[in-house]
Design a protein around this motif. Structure first.
Motif, PDB file in Angstrom:
ATOM      1  N   ARG A  74       0.194  -1.181   0.357  1.00  0.00           N
ATOM      2  CA  ARG A  74       0.101  -0.030   0.143  1.00  0.00           C
ATOM      3  C   ARG A  74       0.930   1.024   0.109  1.00  0.00           C
ATOM      4  NH1 ARG A  74      -3.400  -0.290  -2.518  1.00  0.00           N
ATOM      5  NH2 ARG A  74      -3.966  -2.048  -1.556  1.00  0.00           N
ATOM      6  N   LEU A  75       2.048   1.184   0.719  1.00  0.00           N
ATOM      7  CA  LEU A  75       3.018   2.434   1.016  1.00  0.00           C
ATOM      8  C   LEU A  75       3.859   2.854   0.028  1.00  0.00           C
ATOM      9  CD1 LEU A  75       3.381   1.708   4.922  1.00  0.00           C
ATOM     10  CD2 LEU A  75       1.895   3.780   3.933  1.00  0.00           C
ATOM     11  N   VAL A  76       4.347   1.641  -0.211  1.00  0.00           N
ATOM     12  CA  VAL A  76       5.259   1.055  -1.529  1.00  0.00           C
ATOM     13  C   VAL A  76       4.942   1.230  -2.655  1.00  0.00           C
ATOM     14  CG1 VAL A  76       8.048   1.042  -2.246  1.00  0.00           C
ATOM     15  CG2 VAL A  76       7.130   1.781   0.385  1.00  0.00           C
ATOM     16  N   VAL A  77       4.650   0.324  -3.288  1.00  0.00           N
ATOM     17  CA  VAL A  77       3.856   0.105  -4.398  1.00  0.00           C
ATOM     18  C   VAL A  77       2.737   0.661  -5.375  1.00  0.00           C
ATOM     19  CG1 VAL A  77       3.267  -2.622  -5.965  1.00  0.00           C
ATOM     20  CG2 VAL A  77       5.163  -2.408  -4.121  1.00  0.00           C
ATOM     21  N   SER A  78       2.155   0.380  -3.923  1.00  0.00           N
ATOM     22  CA  SER A  78       0.521   0.925  -4.935  1.00  0.00           C
ATOM     23  C   SER A  78       0.425   2.709  -4.801  1.00  0.00           C
ATOM     24  CB  SER A  78      -0.609   1.251  -4.249  1.00  0.00           C
ATOM     25  OG  SER A  78      -1.811   1.205  -4.335  1.00  0.00           O
ATOM     26  N   GLY A  79       0.680   3.248  -3.603  1.00  0.00           N
ATOM     27  CA  GLY A  79       0.268   4.012  -3.382  1.00  0.00           C
ATOM     28  C   GLY A  79      -1.248   4.900  -2.768  1.00  0.00           C
ATOM     29  N   VAL A  80      -1.479   4.498  -3.026  1.00  0.00           N
ATOM     30  CA  VAL A  80      -3.481   5.223  -3.013  1.00  0.00           C
ATOM     31  C   VAL A  80      -4.121   3.702  -2.260  1.00  0.00           C
ATOM     32  CG1 VAL A  80      -3.521   6.013  -4.922  1.00  0.00           C
ATOM     33  CG2 VAL A  80      -3.947   3.906  -5.385  1.00  0.00           C
ATOM     34  N   PRO A  81      -5.104   4.168  -1.136  1.00  0.00           N
ATOM     35  CA  PRO A  81      -6.075   3.779  -1.129  1.00  0.00           C
ATOM     36  C   PRO A  81      -6.306   2.010  -1.869  1.00  0.00           C
ATOM     37  CG  PRO A  81      -6.180   5.355  -0.347  1.00  0.00           C
ATOM     38  CD  PRO A  81      -5.590   5.653  -1.105  1.00  0.00           C
ATOM     39  N   ALA A  82      -6.411   1.164  -1.375  1.00  0.00           N
ATOM     40  CA  ALA A  82      -7.730   0.094  -2.090  1.00  0.00           C
ATOM     41  C   ALA A  82      -8.575   0.461  -2.755  1.00  0.00           C
ATOM     42  CB  ALA A  82      -7.142  -1.091  -1.066  1.00  0.00           C
ATOM     43  N   THR A  83      -9.032   1.154  -2.498  1.00  0.00           N
ATOM     44  CA  THR A  83     -10.691   1.455  -3.255  1.00  0.00           C
ATOM     45  C   THR A  83     -10.505   2.539  -3.859  1.00  0.00           C
ATOM     46  OG1 THR A  83     -10.219   2.548  -1.383  1.00  0.00           O
ATOM     47  CG2 THR A  83     -12.325   1.238  -0.327  1.00  0.00           C
ATOM     48  N   VAL A  84      -9.725   2.988  -3.954  1.00  0.00           N
ATOM     49  CA  VAL A  84      -9.074   4.280  -5.446  1.00  0.00           C
ATOM     50  C   VAL A  84      -9.124   3.289  -6.478  1.00  0.00           C
ATOM     51  CG1 VAL A  84      -8.070   5.562  -6.285  1.00  0.00           C
ATOM     52  CG2 VAL A  84      -8.687   5.532  -3.867  1.00  0.00           C
ATOM     53  N   GLU A  85      -8.434   1.625  -5.624  1.00  0.00           N
ATOM     54  CA  GLU A  85      -6.917   1.268  -6.968  1.00  0.00           C
ATOM     55  C   GLU A  85      -7.858   1.077  -7.412  1.00  0.00           C
ATOM     56  OE1 GLU A  85      -2.844  -1.376  -6.576  1.00  0.00           O
ATOM     57  OE2 GLU A  85      -4.595  -1.489  -4.726  1.00  0.00           O
ATOM     58  N   HIS A  86      -9.233   0.128  -6.982  1.00  0.00           N
ATOM     59  CA  HIS A  86     -10.292  -1.002  -7.413  1.00  0.00           C
ATOM     60  C   HIS A  86     -11.248  -0.428  -8.151  1.00  0.00           C
ATOM     61  CE1 HIS A  86      -8.156  -4.320  -5.384  1.00  0.00           C
ATOM     62  NE2 HIS A  86      -8.129  -3.703  -4.025  1.00  0.00           N
ATOM     63  N   ARG A  87     -11.364   0.702  -7.553  1.00  0.00           N
ATOM     64  CA  ARG A  87     -12.548   2.037  -8.372  1.00  0.00           C
ATOM     65  C   ARG A  87     -11.807   1.819 -10.026  1.00  0.00           C
ATOM     66  NH1 ARG A  87     -13.658   4.978  -4.093  1.00  0.00           N
ATOM     67  NH2 ARG A  87     -12.599   6.400  -4.559  1.00  0.00           N
ATOM     68  N   ALA A  88     -10.546   2.428 -10.029  1.00  0.00           N
ATOM     69  CA  ALA A  88     -10.199   2.883 -11.128  1.00  0.00           C
ATOM     70  C   ALA A  88     -10.155   1.645 -12.159  1.00  0.00           C
ATOM     71  CB  ALA A  88      -8.146   3.059 -10.458  1.00  0.00           C
ATOM     72  N   ALA A  89      -9.687   0.276 -11.454  1.00  0.00           N
ATOM     73  CA  ALA A  89      -9.197  -0.456 -12.538  1.00  0.00           C
ATOM     74  C   ALA A  89     -10.571  -1.242 -13.012  1.00  0.00           C
ATOM     75  CB  ALA A  89      -8.745  -2.377 -11.217  1.00  0.00           C
ATOM     76  N   ALA A  90     -11.835  -1.183 -11.868  1.00  0.00           N
ATOM     77  CA  ALA A  90     -13.221  -1.123 -12.145  1.00  0.00           C
ATOM     78  C   ALA A  90     -14.098  -0.874 -13.700  1.00  0.00           C
ATOM     79  CB  ALA A  90     -14.416  -0.902 -11.747  1.00  0.00           C
ATOM     80  N   ALA A  91     -13.283   1.183 -13.073  1.00  0.00           N
ATOM     81  CA  ALA A  91     -13.795   1.954 -14.763  1.00  0.00           C
ATOM     82  C   ALA A  91     -13.140   1.670 -15.753  1.00  0.00           C
ATOM     83  CB  ALA A  91     -13.540   3.514 -13.824  1.00  0.00           C
ATOM     84  N   ALA A  92     -11.845   1.085 -15.970  1.00  0.00           N
ATOM     85  CA  ALA A  92     -10.776   0.627 -16.709  1.00  0.00           C
ATOM     86  C   ALA A  92     -11.498  -0.745 -17.343  1.00  0.00           C
ATOM     87  CB  ALA A  92      -9.703   0.445 -16.207  1.00  0.00           C
ATOM     88  N   SER A  93     -11.872  -1.348 -17.243  1.00  0.00           N
ATOM     89  CA  SER A  93     -12.636  -2.057 -17.091  1.00  0.00           C
ATOM     90  C   SER A  93     -14.036  -2.232 -17.937  1.00  0.00           C
ATOM     91  CB  SER A  93     -13.358  -3.508 -16.587  1.00  0.00           C
ATOM     92  OG  SER A  93     -13.650  -4.783 -16.680  1.00  0.00           O
ATOM     93  N   THR A  94     -15.434  -1.718 -17.632  1.00  0.00           N
ATOM     94  CA  THR A  94     -15.832  -0.962 -17.877  1.00  0.00           C
ATOM     95  C   THR A  94     -15.926   0.463 -19.389  1.00  0.00           C
ATOM     96  OG1 THR A  94     -17.510  -1.160 -15.831  1.00  0.00           O
ATOM     97  CG2 THR A  94     -18.406   0.282 -17.453  1.00  0.00           C
ATOM     98  N   THR A  95     -14.465   0.900 -18.950  1.00  0.00           N
ATOM     99  CA  THR A  95     -15.134   1.716 -20.418  1.00  0.00           C
ATOM    100  C   THR A  95     -13.560   0.680 -21.494  1.00  0.00           C
ATOM    101  OG1 THR A  95     -13.993   3.563 -18.924  1.00  0.00           O
ATOM    102  CG2 THR A  95     -12.938   3.821 -21.828  1.00  0.00           C
ATOM    103  N   THR A  96     -13.529  -0.297 -21.535  1.00  0.00           N
ATOM    104  CA  THR A  96     -12.444  -1.527 -22.161  1.00  0.00           C
ATOM    105  C   THR A  96     -13.819  -1.760 -22.580  1.00  0.00           C
ATOM    106  OG1 THR A  96     -10.662  -1.459 -21.367  1.00  0.00           O
ATOM    107  CG2 THR A  96     -10.874  -3.579 -22.320  1.00  0.00           C
ATOM    108  N   SER A  97     -14.746  -2.476 -21.854  1.00  0.00           N
ATOM    109  CA  SER A  97     -15.468  -3.522 -22.561  1.00  0.00           C
ATOM    110  C   SER A  97     -16.513  -2.848 -22.551  1.00  0.00           C
ATOM    111  CB  SER A  97     -16.690  -4.085 -21.266  1.00  0.00           C
ATOM    112  OG  SER A  97     -16.086  -4.935 -20.333  1.00  0.00           O
TER     113      SER A  97
END
Length: 196
Positions: A74-97
């Motif tokens: 969370r601190l070194v690799v991602s740098g953002v909360p999990a909720t933000v990370e997963h929200r971005a992934a879901a939005a990208a997946s929806t956009t791609t679909s």
């Protein structure tokens, strides 16, 4: 200096506990996100302050025998909360679909329109069906035995056996148009929330 080490140690441990609590659903995402953002902000501030003394956070964690893989992520690799990370992934997946669905619709309409314009030559029809088949295969929500996929595959193999300058007969063109239209209707029905 040791006070800063203690702060860094506390931030890493607190982040590990927060990550575990979130994963175990002990705290809600509403509570998790602001706390996690606060810890990440404190960590970044402290890490930049200690960059000469602590060049590697991973080495710091190893030196003090901290077992905190979730905090490091969370601190070194991602740098953002999990909720933000997963929200971005879901939005990208929806956009791609959505983009792939639009591509499929475009390919269906182009293929049907070409037949209406009496484009019956194999070298005119084959690329359109090939593009349609490729776009249908990109869409993961469709089952492998989806009607549109099987019909397009049959037509592509039938056309592949013909010469480029050969033309579909009036009857074949009519059948292909019918198959395209029924496949398109099945495609639209297969989409989530179709018709709403």
């Amino acid at each position: 200096m040791y006070e800063n080490f203690a702060e860094l140690y506390a931030i890493i441990k607190a982040t590990e506990k927060l990550e575990k609590a979130y994963v175990r659903d002990i705290i809600s995402s509403k509570e998790y996100e602001p706390e996690c953002q606060k810890l990440i902000a404190h960590f970044k501030t402290l890490a930049s302050t200690l960059k000469d003394t602590v060049p590697s956070i991973e080495r710091f964690v190893d030196t003090y025998r901290m077992d905190c893989p979730a905090a490091l992520n969370r601190l070194v690799v991602s740098g953002v909360p999990a909720t933000v990370e997963h929200r971005a992934a879901a939005a990208a997946s929806t956009t791609t679909s959505a983009a792939i669905v639009a591509e499929c619709v475009q390919n269906f309409i182009t293929a049907m329109d070409s037949l209406k314009l009496n484009m019956y030559a194999v070298d005119q029809v084959y690329p359109l069906l090939s593009d349609l088949f490729a776009s249908l295969n990109k869409l993961t929500i469709l089952p492998p035995d989806f009607e549109g996929k099987t019909k397009m595959k049959e037509w592509i193999s039938r056309l592949a056996k013909m010469g480029a300058s050969d033309e579909l007969t009036e009857q074949q063109a009519r059948q292909l148009h019918f198959d395209l239209e029924s496949s398109y209707n099945s495609f639209m029905a297969a989409l989530p929330n179709a018709g709403t």
